[in-house]
Structure formats: C-alpha cells, structure tokens
Design a protein around this motif. Sequence first.
Motif, mmCIF file in Angstrom:
data_model
loop_
_atom_site.group_PDB
_atom_site.id
_atom_site.type_symbol
_atom_site.label_atom_id
_atom_site.label_comp_id
_atom_site.label_asym_id
_atom_site.label_seq_id
_atom_site.Cartn_x
_atom_site.Cartn_y
_atom_site.Cartn_z
ATOM 1 N N LEU A 5 37.942 72.837 21.970
ATOM 2 C CA LEU A 5 37.039 72.484 23.054
ATOM 3 C C LEU A 5 35.833 73.416 22.950
ATOM 4 C CD1 LEU A 5 36.352 70.846 25.561
ATOM 5 C CD2 LEU A 5 37.605 72.532 26.944
ATOM 6 N N ILE A 6 34.679 72.860 22.588
ATOM 7 C CA ILE A 6 33.463 73.644 22.379
ATOM 8 C C ILE A 6 32.555 73.465 23.585
ATOM 9 C CG2 ILE A 6 31.496 74.031 20.855
ATOM 10 C CD1 ILE A 6 33.128 72.694 18.616
ATOM 11 N N VAL A 7 32.173 74.580 24.173
ATOM 12 C CA VAL A 7 31.402 74.549 25.417
ATOM 13 C C VAL A 7 30.106 75.327 25.249
ATOM 14 C CG1 VAL A 7 31.376 75.234 27.849
ATOM 15 C CG2 VAL A 7 33.475 74.319 26.824
ATOM 16 N N GLY A 8 29.010 74.707 25.637
ATOM 17 C CA GLY A 8 27.739 75.406 25.713
ATOM 18 C C GLY A 8 27.450 75.679 27.179
ATOM 19 N N SER A 9 27.435 76.942 27.551
ATOM 20 C CA SER A 9 27.228 77.292 28.953
ATOM 21 C C SER A 9 25.780 77.679 29.192
ATOM 22 C CB SER A 9 28.152 78.436 29.366
ATOM 23 O OG SER A 9 27.662 79.666 28.862
ATOM 24 N N ASP A 55 43.862 73.163 21.446
ATOM 25 C CA ASP A 55 44.436 74.327 20.748
ATOM 26 C C ASP A 55 43.575 75.576 20.899
ATOM 27 O OD1 ASP A 55 46.773 73.035 19.283
ATOM 28 O OD2 ASP A 55 45.108 71.779 18.608
ATOM 29 N N HIS A 56 42.261 75.412 20.885
ATOM 30 C CA HIS A 56 41.371 76.579 20.959
ATOM 31 C C HIS A 56 40.152 76.272 21.831
ATOM 32 C CE1 HIS A 56 43.569 78.994 18.077
ATOM 33 N NE2 HIS A 56 43.546 78.004 17.206
ATOM 34 N N TYR A 57 39.635 77.333 22.425
ATOM 35 C CA TYR A 57 38.461 77.236 23.298
ATOM 36 C C TYR A 57 37.353 78.124 22.733
ATOM 37 C CZ TYR A 57 35.561 77.696 27.508
ATOM 38 O OH TYR A 57 34.516 77.704 28.400
ATOM 39 N N VAL A 58 36.131 77.567 22.635
ATOM 40 C CA VAL A 58 34.983 78.304 22.110
ATOM 41 C C VAL A 58 33.786 78.054 23.029
ATOM 42 C CG1 VAL A 58 33.438 78.670 20.161
ATOM 43 C CG2 VAL A 58 35.817 78.029 19.746
ATOM 44 N N GLU A 59 33.141 79.122 23.458
ATOM 45 C CA GLU A 59 31.998 79.000 24.373
ATOM 46 C C GLU A 59 30.854 79.905 23.903
ATOM 47 O OE1 GLU A 59 30.883 80.597 28.835
ATOM 48 O OE2 GLU A 59 32.885 79.748 28.537
ATOM 49 N N ILE A 60 29.633 79.385 23.999
ATOM 50 C CA ILE A 60 28.464 80.172 23.650
ATOM 51 C C ILE A 60 27.366 79.937 24.681
ATOM 52 C CG2 ILE A 60 27.474 78.391 22.153
ATOM 53 C CD1 ILE A 60 26.510 80.725 20.330
#
Length: 431
Positions: free
Chosen positions: A161-165, A261-266
């Motif tokens: 799950l790729i999140v741009g905050s 499975d994995h969380y990534v935020e930038i």
Amino acid sequence: MNDWPEGWTDDNRSGNRYGQGSDSDRPESARVMGHVQRRPAPPQQRPAPPRQRRPEPPYSGGYGDSAEYDSGYNTGQVYGGGGNGGGGNGHGGGRGDGGYIQGRPAPNWGRRIKIGTLSLVVVVLAVSIGTYFWADSKLKREVDLSKVIERPKAGDGTNYLIVGSDSRAGMTAEDKKRLHTGSAEGKRTDSMMILHDGSNGPTLVSLPRDSNVEIPSYKGSDSGKFYPARGRFTKLNAAYAEDGPELLVRTVEFNTGLHIDHYVEIGFGGFAKIVDAIGGVELDIPKGFKDKKSGADFKAGKQTLNGEQSLAFVRTRYAFAESDLARTKNQQKFLAALASQTATPSTILNPFKLYPTLGAGLDTLIVDKDMSLWSLAQMFFAMKGVTGGDGVSMNMPISGSTGGNLVWDKAKVKQLVEQLNNDEKVTVTGK
C-alpha cells in the motif's frame, strides 16, 4: 785492464767457444746449462652457480702450445665481447660475447591481474555492504501492522500500500510557499495505490481518495481502545485522518478483501527532493494544463520536470473534468517514469547521484516494522516494471458516485481481488 765482461777472455773474443772446436792444448770443459722446469697448470676452478664463466682460450706464449693459462683471478664479472649482443663492457646488464649475466625476471601479469581483480571485488563488496546498512538504518519503521485486526488471508505475491501524504514535516515556510502545499496542520493522504508484485508481472491499482468506503471496527493505534463498526461510510482519506496508517490499512483490507503485506508512505518534501536528486524526470504531457492551487503550468510535449513541477503535476485535479480519477492516472504515469529513470546504471553506479537520491527518499519515507531494504527495492523495481510491458496500471473499478464520493464496482472489485490473490493475469479494467 780487461774490458770484457766478467768471465769472458780473449778466447771468447777470438771464437774459441764450447761446441765449435779449439786449438788449445787444454780440453774444453762442459758448460752447465740452467734447467728450465715447466710449471704445471693450476687446477681449473668451478665458478659458483648460478653465474657461469666461459673457459679461457689456450695460452701459447712461452710455456708450450698445449698448456692453458689461468691467472686465478675471478671476480664473477665477464669483460669484453663488445661486438655482438650489446654487452660492451659487461656492466650494462646485457649479454656479451658468449657471456651470461642473470637479469630481473619478467613480471607475472596473470598473477597481477588476479590480485587486482580480487582487490576490486573486495572494495565493491565493502562499499555495497556499507551502503546497505547505512540505507537500512535510515528507514523509519513507524507503522505497526500487528495492530490491524480481523485481517484477510494472505494470497500469492506481495501487496504494497503506497501512500503519498501531504505532510509538511521538515519544510520551511519558504518551501511551503514554493511548492504550493499550504500550511495545514497534521497530514492527510494525497494519493493511495496498491502495487501487487507477482509471477504474472506487477499490477498498480490507484485508490481515489474520494472513494466511498465503510469504516470498520478497529483498535486505536495509540490507545489500543476498541472502536466497533457503526456502518459509517465516508471518503477513503478520512480513515487516515482519523487514526493514521493502521486504520487506513484496516479500511482497505475490509473493503477489498485483499491482504496488505507492506506499507510505504512519502511526504511532499521527500518526493520533490528525490526528483531533484536524479536531475529531474522526463515526461510526455499530451495536453497542456494550468492549476493555480497546485501551481501547475504545463505545455504539451516532452519535457523534464524538476521537484517543484513534479509535485504540481501529481497533485493537480481541478484542471480536469474527471477530477480525482484524472489525477490518479497522472500519478501512476509519473511514478512509473520516476522509477524507470531512477533504476538505471547511471544512477545506481554513480555515488554522486545514488547517495543524494537515497538520502532524499529515506529521510521522509515511513514504512511498516517488517519492511526490509530488500523488500523496498523489490517494490521499486516492480514499479519500474509497470511501464516495461509486463505490468498493468489501472484505477479501482468505479460504478458511479454519491454526488461527492466515488462508488466502487463491487463485482469487478471482487474479480480483481481474486485474480491478485491467486497471482493470475489481471483482466479486469477500471475507469
């Protein structure tokens, strides 16, 4: 007075000499001649190895034709022979007239190449290992997915799950003004995507932030308090604003049935810095557009976007009739181009590009506690593969809207999730 030499007489002068007859009445006595004794030649000495000395030629001056002359003088040097072989005086390291002088051995190039190659491999390994641990130590593992309750069963492949905050953390007032981010407190999700990495190629699915979803029961990420489900529907980005990444993961899993499975935020700042670190991203914009809120001002055609322009490109939605759906398509296009242009030998093998790029991204990157640097690299290369011909990019299938929120097509979403869980080729399309 006798002027003749001692022992000489008039007889000698007159020719009365031994062996020639004499008219003297005295018998001529025999004359003793001096005995000449031949000196035996000294034994020939063997020179100590490894030096060799050619034998001296026979000497025939005064001691017989068959005797050899040896002065007994040997310094280990060979003189003479200046005509053939360039030896000259015997001191120049060359070979004279038949003489031999041992020189420096030829270099062993095979051994030198092996040592040089081994040294290079050791240096590369040391730098690679050092870079790995340096980058791994910079990862901010702040999201605890073990706090997410009632999770669906994991399928084949890996789901990120790729999140741009819109986090402004670390940004100065000047940065906020230049990047048109505003000064709102806290942070919200500006973009959300699911990246599935499997045996049938990567699949990138954008989740519009205005998607109409149900907030399920959950445990507070900080308090641990249980919050029961109340059948409340709201925009997807509200889940993040309510209780952070853990509730966002819980909401996505509940509404899709897909295990994350994995969380990534930038954040904003990190995104812009990565683009500037690699020298910009080349993009082909089919139609020009402007947007005062994001600061976008683009003409049609190929162009290289810097960090500020890139952030404006992926945030713009008011310039499009499709609003958030058009923005998610631009986000997919840009992220795939960013990954494709970053994962190149000119960046990876160039420390003047690699370290600034890693530093810019890792400083603002937030991941789950189980994320390794290797898993992050796999995600990055899977993102690159989306535009490599083997991947699929799409929006979550939409069936309509509530007026403000986008409603997912439940039948297509179910089929999509089944294909991803079974790691099958994705045939579902989204609008």
